[in-house]
Scaffold this motif. Structure first.
Motif, mmCIF file in Angstrom:
data_model
loop_
_atom_site.group_PDB
_atom_site.id
_atom_site.type_symbol
_atom_site.label_atom_id
_atom_site.label_comp_id
_atom_site.label_asym_id
_atom_site.label_seq_id
_atom_site.Cartn_x
_atom_site.Cartn_y
_atom_site.Cartn_z
ATOM 1 N N ILE A 158 0.856 -1.198 0.000
ATOM 2 C CA ILE A 158 0.000 0.000 0.000
ATOM 3 C C ILE A 158 0.886 1.241 0.000
ATOM 4 N N GLY A 159 0.322 2.375 -0.378
ATOM 5 C CA GLY A 159 1.107 3.618 -0.452
ATOM 6 C C GLY A 159 2.233 3.435 -1.454
ATOM 7 N N GLY A 160 3.441 3.750 -1.034
ATOM 8 C CA GLY A 160 4.578 3.643 -1.941
ATOM 9 C C GLY A 160 4.871 2.216 -2.374
ATOM 10 N N SER A 161 4.357 1.253 -1.637
ATOM 11 C CA SER A 161 4.595 -0.143 -1.997
ATOM 12 C C SER A 161 3.514 -0.670 -2.949
ATOM 13 N N ASP A 162 2.637 0.229 -3.372
ATOM 14 C CA ASP A 162 1.577 -0.137 -4.322
ATOM 15 C C ASP A 162 1.480 0.866 -5.469
ATOM 16 N N SER A 211 6.508 -4.392 1.422
ATOM 17 C CA SER A 211 6.316 -3.464 2.536
ATOM 18 C C SER A 211 7.672 -3.109 3.117
ATOM 19 N N LYS A 212 7.973 -1.824 3.101
ATOM 20 C CA LYS A 212 9.262 -1.389 3.637
ATOM 21 C C LYS A 212 9.403 -1.849 5.089
ATOM 22 N N THR A 213 8.372 -1.608 5.875
ATOM 23 C CA THR A 213 8.456 -1.902 7.304
ATOM 24 C C THR A 213 8.028 -3.321 7.654
HETATM 25 O O1 F6P Z 1 1.018 5.821 4.596
HETATM 26 C C1 F6P Z 1 2.220 5.857 5.263
HETATM 27 C C2 F6P Z 1 3.245 4.946 4.679
HETATM 28 O O2 F6P Z 1 4.264 4.826 5.606
HETATM 29 C C3 F6P Z 1 3.776 5.412 3.330
HETATM 30 O O3 F6P Z 1 4.738 6.397 3.427
HETATM 31 C C4 F6P Z 1 4.286 4.125 2.780
HETATM 32 O O4 F6P Z 1 4.540 4.216 1.410
HETATM 33 C C5 F6P Z 1 3.137 3.205 3.134
HETATM 34 O O5 F6P Z 1 2.725 3.643 4.410
HETATM 35 C C6 F6P Z 1 3.448 1.745 3.144
HETATM 36 O O6 F6P Z 1 4.460 1.435 4.043
HETATM 37 P P1 F6P Z 1 5.212 0.059 4.010
HETATM 38 O O7 F6P Z 1 5.908 -0.083 2.705
HETATM 39 O O8 F6P Z 1 6.146 0.079 5.166
HETATM 40 O O9 F6P Z 1 4.167 -1.026 4.153
#
Ligand code: F6P
Length: 547
Positions: A158-162, A211-213
């Protein structure tokens, strides 16, 4: 950090004041007159670099405006801040992180040091690992649990990962391997997952958990559902290893989820989520278009990086775009920018830009934590042309808001069908012409329009636009286009003296949602301690669930 109004000093700088003064002299100048008075205006306000041609002559500027805007950029130490970003300084101060997405597309022999270590070999090691994996999947060598080759790829993120992956997949579909079906699941709404998988056979499906995190609620929920869907249908936990890969910065959490870190593609803390589609987050893009074209896209990013870093402000595409945004947002009170790609393949480009621009620059305190007394990011929005023309363009032409527009056009179509492309391009050019020059009362009257209709048919004009023009949409051009906007966002952030690379504004909602989930799911009546409105909504929902 303190929070005092107006301490950034931006609006008290002589460069800002000079712009205020200049604005008074130009605010009523009509583009119609500006073009009539200067037959060279178009070429004076056009610049070409990295195969992108920018005509910014239909903006409310004159020969004094841009130098004044460049002076403002210089007063914000743009050059120094740019070097700080490119050389790995921790310019994301609120997260104590470097901002090195430019290293993701650096050539193999480049040296970019972060904390004394060259990061370029690590970047290329991951790229090589992605390449080897994609080749195995594309060739059919990588098989699923039952021995069948992969025919479907689901990116869960989601977000940058999508947004980057889905935008790039759509943008480069022409170059994609049509033997593979791609689906993108982002929303925690179960419908997203259900519809994406409804017609897929798990035995031939690869799931990328991006997902980055590796903690994001939506992504982890979808990943667990995907895992259940797969294991239920294939009847074995061990099937996960053949069908799940991960893209993340956290090997530990990937392992915890049950994905072998052999099948994990890493990236680093110094890559922001919304700047990561050219990192391993682009695995789905590489699977779709193949490793060679993925590297062409990276070359396009890199070419724009070099242009941005080395070109004087006067000829610098990202700087020009950025300073025009600042001009309209802060001097003309424009609230939004419309991005209007005249290419169906770029249909998700405006959505992608929304995160890039607004998550980056939707801030209201300076780096030092002081409140600010100027506007920061405008709202970005848009739709591909010509669809938007039959929807919201009415407001852009005749509404009360001033909406600067970025039109994106291509000389050649990837799908030349009859005279469609001539008509498509005729529409872009017509729109920029109509917006700039409008139609006067006299012109409307001369057409014999009845007097009561005249005011309705007048177009005031003087509505600004940029036209970005490239020959044809290629992976390389897409890379350059994205990097153009990335750097434009950076320049605006530098001038606004804000942290363009954090996103604290998304945290509160996340924390509250985590607290509310158990309240929705509790079998006994929970002791709700929210405000009366939130309590009422929670209770109503619980009733819908029979709780
Ligand atoms: O919406 C906040 C955010 O941290 C974005 O900056 C990021 O792209 C998205 O959530 C997804 O985060 P992650 O890649 O860690 O799942």
């Amino acid at each position: 950090m303190s929070a005092q109004t107006g301490k950034s000093g931006l609006t008290s700088r002589p460069e800002w004041k000079a712009l205020c003064q200049h604005f008074e002299s130009i605010k009523n100048v009509q583009l119609r007159d500006a073009f009539a008075e200067d037959s060279d205006r178009a070429s004076k306000f056009s610049v070409e670099a990295v195969d992108l041609f920018l005509d910014y002559s239909k903006n409310r500027i004159n020969s004094e405006t841009m130098p004044l805007l460049f002076d403002l950029a210089k007063s914000a130490k743009l050059k120094e801040r740019t070097e700080a970003m490119f050389t790995g300084e921790k310019i994301n101060t609120t997260e104590n992180r470097a901002v090195l997405h430019t290293a993701l597309r650096a050539p193999k022999d480049a040296v970019i040091e972060f904390e004394g270590q060259n990061v370029v070999p690590d970047v290329h090691e991951v790229l090589d690992k992605m390449t080897a994996f994609c080749e195995r999947v594309i060739s059919g060598e990588w098989t699923g649990y039952t021995g069948q080759p992969i025919r479907n790829v689901i990116n869960i993120g989601i977000g940058g990962s999508d947004l980057g992956p889905v935008m790039a997949y759509e943008a480069l579909k022409h170059y994609s391997n049509r033997d593979l079906t791609f689906r993108f699941v982002s929303n925690v709404d179960g419908t997203d997952f259900a519809e994406a998988t409804i017609d897929l056979d798990p035995a031939e499906t690869l799931v990328i958990v991006a997902s980055k995190t590796f903690t994001t609620q939506e992504t982890m929920t979808n990943a667990m559902s995907a895992r259940k869907w797969l294991v239920d249908q294939l009847g074995a936990e061990t099937a996960v290893a053949k069908h799940f890969v991960a893209v993340s910065t956290s090997a530990e959490r990937v392992q915890e989820f049950g994905i072998d870190t052999e099948n994990m593609f890493g990236f680093w803390d110094w890559v922001g989520g919304r700047y990561s589609m050219d990192a391993a987050i682009g695995l789905s893009t590489m699977l779709a278009i193949g490793p060679d074209r993925f590297r062409q896209m990276l070359d396009g990013f890199h070419a724009m990086d070099v242009h941005f870093r080395e070109t004087p402000l006067e000829e610098n595409l990202p700087v020009i775009l950025a300073m025009l945004n600042i001009w309209y947002t802060n001097f003309f009170d424009a609230q939004t920018v419309a991005v209007l790609p005249y290419d169906q393949y770029l249909k998700r480009f405006p959505a992608y830009l929304q995160q890039l621009t607004m998550e980056s620059n939707g801030k209201s305190v300076t780096l030092a934590g002081d409140s600010i007394d100027y506007e920061t990011s405008p709202v970005f929005w848009g739709e591909p042309g010509t669809n938007g023309q039959h929807s919201f363009y009415q407001l852009i032409h005749q509404g009360t808001h001033l909406i600067p527009c970025d039109f994106i056009a291509f000389g050649r179509s990837l799908n030349p069908v009859g005279d469609h492309h001539d008509k498509l391009m005729a529409n872009v050019f017509a729109q920029t012409e109509a917006l700039a020059f409008g139609k006067t009362k006299e012109q409307v009257e001369a057409e014999g329009t009845s007097s009561e209709l005249v005011p309705h048919r007048v177009f005031s004009g003087n509505r600004p636009s940029n036209t970005l023009y490239a020959e044809i949409l290629t992976p390389r051009i897409l890379g350059s286009l994205i990097a153009l906007y990335e750097h434009s966002v950076f320049v605006q952030g530098v001038v606004y003296d804000i942290d363009s690379f954090d996103q604290w504004g998304v945290e509160l909602g996340k924390v509250l949602a985590k607290k509310i989930v158990p309240e929705l799911e509790a079998s006994d009546s929970p002791d709700l301690k929210h405000d009366s409105s939130t309590n009422q909504l929670i209770q109503r929902y619980r009733k819908s669930q029979g709780r």
